[in-house]
Design a protein around this motif. Sequence first.
Motif, PDB file in Angstrom:
ATOM      1  N   MET A 198       0.861  -1.198   0.000  1.00 19.02           N
ATOM      2  CA  MET A 198       0.000   0.000   0.000  1.00 19.02           C
ATOM      3  C   MET A 198       0.897   1.248   0.000  1.00 19.02           C
ATOM      4  SD  MET A 198      -3.167   0.484   2.583  1.00 19.02           S
ATOM      5  CE  MET A 198      -4.115  -0.911   2.033  1.00 19.02           C
ATOM      6  N   ASN A 199       0.745   2.115  -1.001  1.00 21.33           N
ATOM      7  CA  ASN A 199       1.698   3.227  -1.087  1.00 21.33           C
ATOM      8  C   ASN A 199       1.356   4.372  -0.117  1.00 21.33           C
ATOM      9  OD1 ASN A 199      -0.137   5.063  -2.307  1.00 21.33           O
ATOM     10  ND2 ASN A 199       0.151   4.009  -4.278  1.00 21.33           N
ATOM     11  N   LYS A 200       2.334   5.272   0.004  1.00 22.09           N
ATOM     12  CA  LYS A 200       2.219   6.353   1.007  1.00 22.09           C
ATOM     13  C   LYS A 200       1.003   7.233   0.760  1.00 22.09           C
ATOM     14  CE  LYS A 200       6.869   6.949   2.649  1.00 22.09           C
ATOM     15  NZ  LYS A 200       8.176   7.282   2.103  1.00 22.09           N
ATOM     16  N   ASN A 201       0.704   7.400  -0.519  1.00 21.66           N
ATOM     17  CA  ASN A 201      -0.424   8.233  -0.904  1.00 21.66           C
ATOM     18  C   ASN A 201      -1.748   7.666  -0.345  1.00 21.66           C
ATOM     19  OD1 ASN A 201      -1.696  10.255  -2.251  1.00 21.66           O
ATOM     20  ND2 ASN A 201      -1.833   9.113  -4.190  1.00 21.66           N
ATOM     21  N   ILE A 202      -1.888   6.346  -0.480  1.00 21.32           N
ATOM     22  CA  ILE A 202      -3.114   5.700   0.041  1.00 21.32           C
ATOM     23  C   ILE A 202      -3.145   5.807   1.568  1.00 21.32           C
ATOM     24  CG2 ILE A 202      -4.404   3.529   0.207  1.00 21.32           C
ATOM     25  CD1 ILE A 202      -3.244   2.720  -2.493  1.00 21.32           C
ATOM     26  N   GLN A 246      -3.821 -19.476  11.731  1.00 24.12           N
ATOM     27  CA  GLN A 246      -3.082 -19.085  10.528  1.00 24.12           C
ATOM     28  C   GLN A 246      -2.795 -17.583  10.570  1.00 24.12           C
ATOM     29  OE1 GLN A 246      -4.308 -20.672   6.780  1.00 24.12           O
ATOM     30  NE2 GLN A 246      -5.572 -22.239   7.709  1.00 24.12           N
ATOM     31  N   GLU A 247      -1.727 -17.177   9.876  1.00 25.46           N
ATOM     32  CA  GLU A 247      -1.335 -15.762   9.933  1.00 25.46           C
ATOM     33  C   GLU A 247      -1.120 -15.183   8.546  1.00 25.46           C
ATOM     34  OE1 GLU A 247       2.037 -15.010  12.544  1.00 25.46           O
ATOM     35  OE2 GLU A 247       1.307 -16.675  13.788  1.00 25.46           O
ATOM     36  N   TYR A 248      -1.674 -14.010   8.314  1.00 24.46           N
ATOM     37  CA  TYR A 248      -1.464 -13.250   7.077  1.00 24.46           C
ATOM     38  C   TYR A 248      -1.332 -11.788   7.475  1.00 24.46           C
ATOM     39  CZ  TYR A 248      -3.174 -17.372   4.576  1.00 24.46           C
ATOM     40  OH  TYR A 248      -3.353 -18.645   4.087  1.00 24.46           O
ATOM     41  N   MET A 249      -0.237 -11.161   7.081  1.00 21.43           N
ATOM     42  CA  MET A 249      -0.025  -9.769   7.489  1.00 21.43           C
ATOM     43  C   MET A 249      -0.824  -8.809   6.607  1.00 21.43           C
ATOM     44  SD  MET A 249       1.900  -9.176  10.074  1.00 21.43           S
ATOM     45  CE  MET A 249       3.063  -7.827  10.055  1.00 21.43           C
ATOM     46  N   PRO A 250      -1.574  -7.889   7.238  1.00 22.00           N
ATOM     47  CA  PRO A 250      -2.218  -6.824   6.450  1.00 22.00           C
ATOM     48  C   PRO A 250      -1.192  -5.739   6.117  1.00 22.00           C
ATOM     49  CG  PRO A 250      -2.761  -6.575   8.774  1.00 22.00           C
ATOM     50  CD  PRO A 250      -1.881  -7.794   8.677  1.00 22.00           C
ATOM     51  N   SER A 251      -1.547  -4.841   5.190  1.00 22.32           N
ATOM     52  CA  SER A 251      -0.650  -3.715   4.900  1.00 22.32           C
ATOM     53  C   SER A 251      -0.916  -2.576   5.872  1.00 22.32           C
ATOM     54  CB  SER A 251      -0.891  -3.197   3.475  1.00 22.32           C
ATOM     55  OG  SER A 251      -0.868  -4.263   2.574  1.00 22.32           O
ATOM     56  N   ALA A 252      -2.155  -2.477   6.334  1.00 23.82           N
ATOM     57  CA  ALA A 252      -2.523  -1.447   7.305  1.00 23.82           C
ATOM     58  C   ALA A 252      -3.779  -1.908   8.039  1.00 23.82           C
ATOM     59  CB  ALA A 252      -2.803  -0.122   6.588  1.00 23.82           C
ATOM     60  N   LYS A 295      -1.883   8.032   3.407  1.00 19.42           N
ATOM     61  CA  LYS A 295      -2.217   9.428   3.765  1.00 19.42           C
ATOM     62  C   LYS A 295      -3.742   9.645   3.633  1.00 19.42           C
ATOM     63  CE  LYS A 295      -1.559  13.948   4.265  1.00 19.42           C
ATOM     64  NZ  LYS A 295      -2.939  14.249   4.471  1.00 19.42           N
ATOM     65  N   LYS A 296      -4.307   9.132   2.546  1.00 20.32           N
ATOM     66  CA  LYS A 296      -5.749   9.327   2.347  1.00 20.32           C
ATOM     67  C   LYS A 296      -6.551   8.591   3.439  1.00 20.32           C
ATOM     68  CE  LYS A 296      -5.786  10.255  -2.572  1.00 20.32           C
ATOM     69  NZ  LYS A 296      -5.881   9.714  -3.909  1.00 20.32           N
ATOM     70  N   LEU A 297      -6.075   7.402   3.810  1.00 24.63           N
ATOM     71  CA  LEU A 297      -6.757   6.653   4.877  1.00 24.63           C
ATOM     72  C   LEU A 297      -6.671   7.409   6.203  1.00 24.63           C
ATOM     73  CD1 LEU A 297      -5.628   3.002   4.020  1.00 24.63           C
ATOM     74  CD2 LEU A 297      -7.974   3.880   3.938  1.00 24.63           C
ATOM     75  N   GLN A 298      -5.499   8.009   6.447  1.00 28.19           N
ATOM     76  CA  GLN A 298      -5.342   8.798   7.688  1.00 28.19           C
ATOM     77  C   GLN A 298      -6.305   9.977   7.681  1.00 28.19           C
ATOM     78  OE1 GLN A 298      -1.159   9.663   7.486  1.00 28.19           O
ATOM     79  NE2 GLN A 298      -0.642   8.064   8.967  1.00 28.19           N
ATOM     80  N   ASP A 299      -6.468  10.574   6.514  1.00 28.03           N
ATOM     81  CA  ASP A 299      -7.395  11.713   6.420  1.00 28.03           C
ATOM     82  C   ASP A 299      -8.836  11.268   6.718  1.00 28.03           C
ATOM     83  OD1 ASP A 299      -5.323  13.329   5.771  1.00 28.03           O
ATOM     84  OD2 ASP A 299      -5.731  13.377   3.606  1.00 28.03           O
ATOM     85  N   ILE A 300      -9.165  10.034   6.334  1.00 28.54           N
ATOM     86  CA  ILE A 300     -10.540   9.560   6.557  1.00 28.54           C
ATOM     87  C   ILE A 300     -10.787   9.225   8.035  1.00 28.54           C
ATOM     88  CG2 ILE A 300     -12.208   7.721   6.045  1.00 28.54           C
ATOM     89  CD1 ILE A 300     -10.874   7.512   3.234  1.00 28.54           C
ATOM     90  N   LEU A 318      -5.205   4.766  12.471  1.00 29.30           N
ATOM     91  CA  LEU A 318      -4.648   3.958  11.383  1.00 29.30           C
ATOM     92  C   LEU A 318      -3.297   3.407  11.837  1.00 29.30           C
ATOM     93  CD1 LEU A 318      -5.371   3.243   8.335  1.00 29.30           C
ATOM     94  CD2 LEU A 318      -3.378   4.657   7.838  1.00 29.30           C
ATOM     95  N   ALA A 319      -3.152   2.094  11.794  1.00 26.56           N
ATOM     96  CA  ALA A 319      -1.889   1.477  12.236  1.00 26.56           C
ATOM     97  C   ALA A 319      -1.138   0.928  11.029  1.00 26.56           C
ATOM     98  CB  ALA A 319      -2.190   0.352  13.215  1.00 26.56           C
ATOM     99  N   THR A 320       0.172   1.180  11.011  1.00 31.46           N
ATOM    100  CA  THR A 320       1.001   0.624   9.931  1.00 31.46           C
ATOM    101  C   THR A 320       2.276  -0.033  10.478  1.00 31.46           C
ATOM    102  OG1 THR A 320       1.969   2.809   9.643  1.00 31.46           O
ATOM    103  CG2 THR A 320       0.235   2.199   8.083  1.00 31.46           C
ATOM    104  N   ALA A 321       2.532   0.146  11.780  1.00 36.00           N
ATOM    105  CA  ALA A 321       3.748  -0.442  12.367  1.00 36.00           C
ATOM    106  C   ALA A 321       3.609  -1.960  12.416  1.00 36.00           C
ATOM    107  CB  ALA A 321       3.975   0.117  13.764  1.00 36.00           C
TER     108      ALA A 321
END
Length: 477
Positions: free
Chosen positions: A1-5, A35-41, A7-12, A18-21
């Motif tokens: 997920m790119n920085k632009n997206i 089972q484990e699958y990592m999300p992007s955010a 940023k837009k999610l943070q704005d919403i 919004l967690a990304t760490a």
Amino acid sequence: MNKNIIKKLQDIVGAKYLATAREDLMCYSYDGTGQEYMPSAVAFPGSAAEISSIMKLANQELFPVIPRGAGTGMTGGSLPVAGGLVLVMSRLNRILEIDAENQVAEVEPGVITGQFQSAVRKQGLFYPPDPASHNFCTMGGNVAECSGGPSAVKYGVTRDYILGLEVVLPDGKLLHTGVRTAKGVVGYDLTRLITGSEGTLGIITKITVRLLALPTHKKTYLVLCDSIRLAAVLVAEILKSGILPNTLEYMDQTALHVVNDYLPLELPHNTGGLLLVEVDGNERSTEEQGEKLLKLLADRQAYPGILEVRQANNDKEVKDLWKARRSISPATFKLRPHKISEDVVVPKTKIPRLVDFTEKLSRELGMIILTFGHAGDGNIHVNIMLDKNDPEENRKGETAKRRLFEYVMSLSGTLSGEHGIGITKAPFLGLELDEASLKLMRNIKKVFDPNNILNPGKIFAEHNDSAAKTLKTASSP
Ligand code: MLT
Ligand code: ZN
């Protein structure tokens, strides 16, 4: 997920929600399957309007969105299998209304089921669906999966209590389904379509449920049997006699062993299986049902293998019994580090055959396979215990699962009574559904979500249909 997206999610939702760490994402990467699958955010939206904006963005940028309740699901419904954004619904956790006079309530999806039950109980009302995880799971998750529980034998499952829904559709539009009345047959039943759709058709933001008057009395019994087969036979006998318990649960010897510490009694050494039976209603009907049950079970000529019938003496014993019952699933990890956890259903009279089959399978494959669950509605939890790091055990586990499903189909059963299909049963979907149903269901998904951004990879595995054909041939009686 790119920085632009991002940023837009943070704005919403606001940067705070919004967690990304990596360490935060890990907390939302697994569920009850292990089972484990990592999300992007991970986003924690605070309103339907925010969810709507997220879905519009997801449709422009084509990233997956995966709604998540408490993560107690057993088939991977909330796992981000294709990455993307996990939407945690925990901030939408208000009980909006309890209308006692009309016996209707409205809740947000993040309300914990057990807390909702307590809230309505204070007003003399009753919301029966009670998944074993009711102290942690959420109303939204229950609707998405159409959860059941021990009370389903008398009171039915989640779908039987959902009158209407507010749903954010994959394109961001807000949909209102259903009614607030006792009856309603206007148009197609979208409420039922969305209930049990495993988060693939829309994101539930409000739930209208119907309530019942709270039963005033109950009696709880334990029936100790010398064999699991007898316990299984008694299930159909009890129901046939006209008793309609609010609980008719069963545990095999291994299930009993893992929760032994919680049970308020010493088990005779030859206990092979146990039934937990509860009857409820008003004082008179509870008394009558209890007496009828005891009379039936006192017939030791018909059932010489009944070792003991015990009634819980006080609230503490009832509490302990329920604690034991609700702890079986997590307690099984004492036996092996992982499990394949199934929730097949067969016609009640065929439970003894299913139990014989799983015991034989366990011996043949040299694996611990225990059974317990909602025997009153033929819904048996078959837990195949294994160590997934051991390739041989993994292989045998998959064999056991496949053979179980084939056998259940041959008994006119169903693959899932309450946990859904998710990812774990997806390759077997065609074993139960015919080509026309599969096609129609895939088309329904396309109508709701043409870009396949909402919870992709669930229910319909890409290789489903061909795998199913192979199985269908193999399972023909
Ligand atoms: C239960 O009835 O205990 C739950 O559905 C959990 C499980 O099957 O493991
Ligand atoms: Zn269950």
